[in-house]
Design a protein around this motif. Structure first.
Motif: not given
Length: 387
Positions: A328, A332, A335, A339
């Motif tokens: 991560i 982002g 992602t 998550n």
């Protein structure tokens, strides 16, 4: 006679009941998650998923027309309309009205057809069964109109809108499509790499004689009990030191390192149980170790390979900790789904329909993988347990 080999145990019925109970306990929340992913927020808040096929009673807040819809009749201002169709948030004519109210303290104070009074009685509203209402006031109504709470039986409603929001909502925090492909990008290589490495190592430990083989086997067994959390920070510092940093390569290597001990142990136990005559005959015919490995061992070891693949795939797909540490980033862009669901809990903690849809999307692929390969699971796990 109960102890005679081959005789049927008198407790077979208990085993069947236990297995059925375990299957039910496993399927119950999964089916509930699946059904909830197609329901609306109002349906979820009003009834459980097991009642999704039946009408549900809901309380809906609506408003009468405002001053622009009022008509003066003598000393009264009158507004007429239909609560079920007049506004965008109206439920439609499919519902069946049962009660209504004009105060949040008692939302079902009046029966359909009765006249309700607001405050000191200067304002009244009468509601009929088809949703038509007549609102009267001694003073000109305000622009927004008055609140009316209706209690209605709403028919079952299912929608694909939740999946539309989750999978195709652009680049917002609700979008699971990018997280889905990010998770595939992590999981597929992180499953294949340790299988390839472990297969070679398991063959060497099972059928090749070299100094220190017993010590290596003991080391592999010892690594099985090393806590994952113990190695996270040292491994991350190693990645940063050699320039890998946070990225797909780093998380692939991390999952490979953490999965190798189990893979080697599982595959070695299976390969040791293969018939020795096949290996020796191949060597007599002049086959090399690589040829024996690729043309004999690998085809015969498919159940064990599939067994570990299930474990590794499920573990990697559902992983959050390793992805948080090794993957991560601040933007982002990498992602993963686990998550993303955590992020949804923060932004949409009250939208159960969105959370249920996101959760089912995240478990759909593992379910397919498990059911497609489950027949090899037990065969691979029991490999080497009986001689």
């Amino acid at each position: 006679m109960d102890n005679i080999a081959g005789s049927k145990s008198s407790l077979t019925w208990a085993v069947h009941i236990s297995v059925a109970a375990l299957v039910f306990l496993w399927l119950f929340p999964t089916i509930g998650l699946f059904v909830s992913s197609f329901r609306t927020a109002d349906q979820i808040s009003s009834s459980g998923w097991w009642a999704s096929l039946f009408p549900a009673e809901q309380t809906i807040q609506l408003r009468t027309g405002g001053g622009d819809a009022a008509v003066q009749e003598g000393d009264l201002w009158v507004v007429e309309g239909n609560l079920l169709v007049d506004h965008e948030d109206s439920p439609g004519t499919d519902v069946t009205l049962t009660r209504f109210g004009v105060s949040s303290r008692d939302v079902s104070a009046y029966a359909i057809g009765e006249t309700a009074e607001f405050g000191d009685g200067a304002e009244t509203v009468t509601l009929s069964a088809n949703g038509d209402y007549r609102y009267t006031s001694t003073e000109e109504p305000g622009r927004r109109g008055q609140r009316v709470f209706i209690t209605a039986e709403v028919p079952p409603e299912f929608t694909l809108g939740n999946y539309q929001t989750i999978l195709f909502s652009g680049t917002g925090q609700d979008n699971m499509a990018k997280a889905f492909f990010n998770t595939l990008t992590v999981t597929v290589p992180a499953t294949i790499i340790p299988i390839v490495v472990a297969a070679f190592a398991a063959y060497a430990l099972a059928w090749m004689d070299f100094p220190g083989r017993a010590l290596l086997i003991a080391l592999v067994v010892a690594l099985l009990v090393v806590p994952l959390q113990l190695a996270l920070i040292p491994l991350l510092r190693l990645h940063l030191g050699i320039g890998i940093g946070k990225g797909y390569l780093g998380v692939w290597l991390a999952h490979t390192a953490f999965g190798l001990p189990l893979a080697i142990y599982l595959l070695r136990n299976y390969m040791v149980g293969l018939p020795r005559d096949i290996i020796e005959n191949a060597k007599v015919d002049g086959a090399t170790d690589f040829q024996i490995f690729t043309k004999i061992i690998l085809p015969l070891s498919f159940p064990a390979l599939a067994s570990f693949a299930i474990f590794q795939f499920l573990w990697t797909w559902n992983d959050l900790l390793v992805a948080k540490v090794f993957l991560i980033d601040a933007t982002g862009s990498t992602t993963v789904m686990t998550n993303q669901i955590v992020e949804l809990l923060g932004t949409r903690g009250g939208n159960w329909e969105i959370l249920a849809t996101a959760a089912f999307v995240s478990i759909a692929v593992p379910l397919v993988v498990f059911f497609a390969m489950q027949r090899y699971l037990v065969r691979g796990l029991l490999a080497g347990s009986v001689k």
